[in-house]
Design a protein around this motif. Structure first.
Motif, PDB file in Angstrom:
ATOM      1  N   SER A 110       0.848  -1.194   0.000  1.00  0.00           N
ATOM      2  CA  SER A 110       0.000   0.000   0.000  1.00  0.00           C
ATOM      3  C   SER A 110       0.888   1.250   0.000  1.00  0.00           C
ATOM      4  O   SER A 110       1.996   1.250   0.545  1.00  0.00           O
ATOM      5  N   ILE A 111       0.400   2.304  -0.614  1.00  0.00           N
ATOM      6  CA  ILE A 111       1.108   3.579  -0.672  1.00  0.00           C
ATOM      7  C   ILE A 111       0.343   4.601   0.166  1.00  0.00           C
ATOM      8  O   ILE A 111      -0.835   4.858  -0.083  1.00  0.00           O
ATOM      9  N   ILE A 112       1.028   5.182   1.156  1.00  0.00           N
ATOM     10  CA  ILE A 112       0.424   6.204   2.010  1.00  0.00           C
ATOM     11  C   ILE A 112       1.173   7.510   1.779  1.00  0.00           C
ATOM     12  O   ILE A 112       2.407   7.556   1.879  1.00  0.00           O
ATOM     13  N   LYS A 113       0.417   8.580   1.489  1.00  0.00           N
ATOM     14  CA  LYS A 113       1.005   9.901   1.287  1.00  0.00           C
ATOM     15  C   LYS A 113       0.403  10.863   2.298  1.00  0.00           C
ATOM     16  O   LYS A 113      -0.800  11.110   2.289  1.00  0.00           O
ATOM     17  N   LEU A 114       1.267  11.377   3.182  1.00  0.00           N
ATOM     18  CA  LEU A 114       0.838  12.317   4.210  1.00  0.00           C
ATOM     19  C   LEU A 114       1.269  13.729   3.845  1.00  0.00           C
ATOM     20  O   LEU A 114       2.413  13.960   3.450  1.00  0.00           O
ATOM     21  N   ASN A 115       0.346  14.668   3.976  1.00  0.00           N
ATOM     22  CA  ASN A 115       0.632  16.082   3.765  1.00  0.00           C
ATOM     23  C   ASN A 115       0.279  16.795   5.063  1.00  0.00           C
ATOM     24  O   ASN A 115      -0.899  16.950   5.397  1.00  0.00           O
ATOM     25  N   ILE A 116       1.295  17.205   5.807  1.00  0.00           N
ATOM     26  CA  ILE A 116       1.111  17.717   7.159  1.00  0.00           C
ATOM     27  C   ILE A 116       1.341  19.220   7.211  1.00  0.00           C
ATOM     28  O   ILE A 116       2.318  19.722   6.656  1.00  0.00           O
ATOM     29  N   THR A 117       0.433  19.920   7.867  1.00  0.00           N
ATOM     30  CA  THR A 117       0.637  21.331   8.182  1.00  0.00           C
ATOM     31  C   THR A 117       1.290  21.405   9.557  1.00  0.00           C
ATOM     32  O   THR A 117       0.739  20.917  10.542  1.00  0.00           O
ATOM     33  N   THR A 118       2.480  21.986   9.605  1.00  0.00           N
ATOM     34  CA  THR A 118       3.263  22.003  10.839  1.00  0.00           C
ATOM     35  C   THR A 118       3.069  23.309  11.612  1.00  0.00           C
ATOM     36  O   THR A 118       2.471  24.269  11.122  1.00  0.00           O
ATOM     37  N   ARG A 173      12.191  25.886  25.312  1.00  0.00           N
ATOM     38  CA  ARG A 173      12.821  25.244  24.149  1.00  0.00           C
ATOM     39  C   ARG A 173      11.808  25.105  23.018  1.00  0.00           C
ATOM     40  O   ARG A 173      10.620  24.806  23.243  1.00  0.00           O
ATOM     41  N   ASP A 174      12.277  25.319  21.805  1.00  0.00           N
ATOM     42  CA  ASP A 174      11.407  25.230  20.635  1.00  0.00           C
ATOM     43  C   ASP A 174      11.079  23.776  20.306  1.00  0.00           C
ATOM     44  O   ASP A 174      11.924  22.883  20.464  1.00  0.00           O
ATOM     45  N   HIS A 175       9.865  23.580  19.803  1.00  0.00           N
ATOM     46  CA  HIS A 175       9.420  22.254  19.390  1.00  0.00           C
ATOM     47  C   HIS A 175       8.739  22.329  18.030  1.00  0.00           C
ATOM     48  O   HIS A 175       8.165  23.356  17.650  1.00  0.00           O
ATOM     49  N   PHE A 176       8.838  21.227  17.331  1.00  0.00           N
ATOM     50  CA  PHE A 176       8.133  21.015  16.067  1.00  0.00           C
ATOM     51  C   PHE A 176       6.781  20.388  16.398  1.00  0.00           C
ATOM     52  O   PHE A 176       6.683  19.528  17.260  1.00  0.00           O
ATOM     53  N   GLY A 177       5.726  20.818  15.725  1.00  0.00           N
ATOM     54  CA  GLY A 177       4.417  20.266  16.020  1.00  0.00           C
ATOM     55  C   GLY A 177       3.599  20.011  14.763  1.00  0.00           C
ATOM     56  O   GLY A 177       3.961  20.440  13.670  1.00  0.00           O
ATOM     57  N   ILE A 178       2.500  19.282  14.945  1.00  0.00           N
ATOM     58  CA  ILE A 178       1.581  18.966  13.853  1.00  0.00           C
ATOM     59  C   ILE A 178       0.273  19.714  14.095  1.00  0.00           C
ATOM     60  O   ILE A 178      -0.404  19.471  15.100  1.00  0.00           O
ATOM     61  N   LYS A 179      -0.061  20.598  13.184  1.00  0.00           N
ATOM     62  CA  LYS A 179      -1.308  21.362  13.310  1.00  0.00           C
ATOM     63  C   LYS A 179      -2.489  20.560  12.775  1.00  0.00           C
ATOM     64  O   LYS A 179      -3.495  20.379  13.439  1.00  0.00           O
ATOM     65  N   ASN A 180      -2.366  20.070  11.557  1.00  0.00           N
ATOM     66  CA  ASN A 180      -3.380  19.199  10.962  1.00  0.00           C
ATOM     67  C   ASN A 180      -2.737  18.415   9.824  1.00  0.00           C
ATOM     68  O   ASN A 180      -1.558  18.621   9.503  1.00  0.00           O
ATOM     69  N   TYR A 181      -3.509  17.533   9.197  1.00  0.00           N
ATOM     70  CA  TYR A 181      -2.941  16.701   8.146  1.00  0.00           C
ATOM     71  C   TYR A 181      -4.023  16.223   7.186  1.00  0.00           C
ATOM     72  O   TYR A 181      -5.212  16.190   7.516  1.00  0.00           O
ATOM     73  N   ARG A 182      -3.573  15.864   6.009  1.00  0.00           N
ATOM     74  CA  ARG A 182      -4.392  15.185   5.009  1.00  0.00           C
ATOM     75  C   ARG A 182      -3.596  13.982   4.520  1.00  0.00           C
ATOM     76  O   ARG A 182      -2.363  13.979   4.602  1.00  0.00           O
ATOM     77  N   TYR A 183      -4.299  12.987   4.006  1.00  0.00           N
ATOM     78  CA  TYR A 183      -3.578  11.835   3.480  1.00  0.00           C
ATOM     79  C   TYR A 183      -4.329  11.218   2.310  1.00  0.00           C
ATOM     80  O   TYR A 183      -5.537  11.375   2.161  1.00  0.00           O
ATOM     81  N   SER A 184      -3.570  10.518   1.483  1.00  0.00           N
ATOM     82  CA  SER A 184      -4.157   9.675   0.442  1.00  0.00           C
ATOM     83  C   SER A 184      -3.612   8.273   0.642  1.00  0.00           C
ATOM     84  O   SER A 184      -2.502   8.088   1.152  1.00  0.00           O
ATOM     85  N   PHE A 185      -4.417   7.284   0.236  1.00  0.00           N
ATOM     86  CA  PHE A 185      -4.061   5.901   0.506  1.00  0.00           C
ATOM     87  C   PHE A 185      -4.418   5.059  -0.704  1.00  0.00           C
ATOM     88  O   PHE A 185      -5.565   5.037  -1.145  1.00  0.00           O
ATOM     89  N   ASP A 186      -3.408   4.385  -1.253  1.00  0.00           N
ATOM     90  CA  ASP A 186      -3.640   3.428  -2.330  1.00  0.00           C
ATOM     91  C   ASP A 186      -3.568   2.034  -1.723  1.00  0.00           C
ATOM     92  O   ASP A 186      -2.598   1.690  -1.045  1.00  0.00           O
TER      93      ASP A 186
END
Length: 251
Positions: free
Chosen positions: A147-155, A164-177
């Motif tokens: 299967s192919i998973i494609k994640l597009n994340i808004t950081t 200290r600074d951190h990286f975060g995930i605001k929201n996301y979209r994905y496609s799945f084959d």
């Protein structure tokens, strides 16, 4: 006089030790930060991290992704209700990383992977699936091949209570084959009628893509949500400067 020097050196050593403990590295050793956002380095670093990261990091509050547990997953579709429970999904640790892109100023992160995933557990099902009435209660195994998973994340970026600074995930979209093939092994689709159960199971496997498109979306949503939730816990625990040696954008 010598005693005074001993005391001074002891205090210096204690202070150095205290500072070292306070600024101790949090990121595990399998994290190899890149000095650039070049995809080649990001792909290599991600490939190196996934097998160990998937095992979980209990000391950071990061649960395992391989396996990850499906305690109870009800799926209500037109005409049929299916519930998976007592299940586990395996295979994420062996996912092949195809592409990684990071656009820090634009708050965009992209990840493409190819995975073979196996889900095992119990199920109940009542209703109609495609042409067949279903009244099942038994064991279930679903094997997803390539299967192919494609994640597009808004950081996003944020500071912890130590500043200290951190990286975060605001929201996301994905496609799945769904990949090359999905194989179903399901027992007792018709209670007390093994012959009919086998006939329907054969039909499900011969028409796996149609079947999967009918009820597979909630399962994929569940798996992606577990993965994103786990990643968020990791990013909450590990500072940005231990993940990427690139200056953090202003925020």
């Amino acid at each position: 006089m010598c005693e005074k020097y001993v005391i001074v050196f002891t205090l210096i050593a204690f202070t150095a030790s205290f500072v070292s403990d306070c600024t101790a590295k949090i990121a595990p050793d399998f994290i190899h930060p890149c000095n650039t956002t070049d995809p080649e380095c990001l792909i290599k670093a991600t490939r190196e991290a996934i097998p160990e990261f998937s095992k979980g990091l209990p000391h950071l509050g990061v649960p395992s992704l391989d396996p990850f547990v499906i305690d109870n997953l009800p799926i209500q579709l037109p005409g049929i209700k299916v519930t998976f429970y007592g299940g586990k999904a395996t295979g994420l640790k062996n996912c092949q990383v195809l592409n990684v892109e990071a656009y820090l100023e634009k708050n965009i992160f992209k990840l493409d992977v190819r995975c073979n995933i196996t889900i095992k557990g119990k199920y109940t099902a009542v209703g109609r699936l495609l042409l067949f009435p279903i009244n099942g209660d038994g064991d279930c195994k679903i094997k997803i091949v390539n299967s192919i998973i494609k994640l597009n994340i808004t950081t996003k970026y944020f500071k912890d209570k130590e500043g200290r600074d951190h990286f975060g995930i605001k929201n996301y979209r994905y496609s799945f084959d769904y990949g090359e093939r999905i194989v179903y092994t399901i027992t007792n689709l018709f209670k007390g009628n093994p012959e009919l159960s086998n006939t329907v199971l054969q039909f499900l496997n011969e028409n796996w893509r149609v079947v999967t498109e009918e009820f597979g979306q909630p399962v994929v949503d569940y798996a992606i949500n577990v993965t994103i939730t786990t990643a968020r816990k990791f990013f909450d625990a590990v500072p940005y400067d231990e993940l990427l040696y690139v200056p953090i954008p202003k925020y």
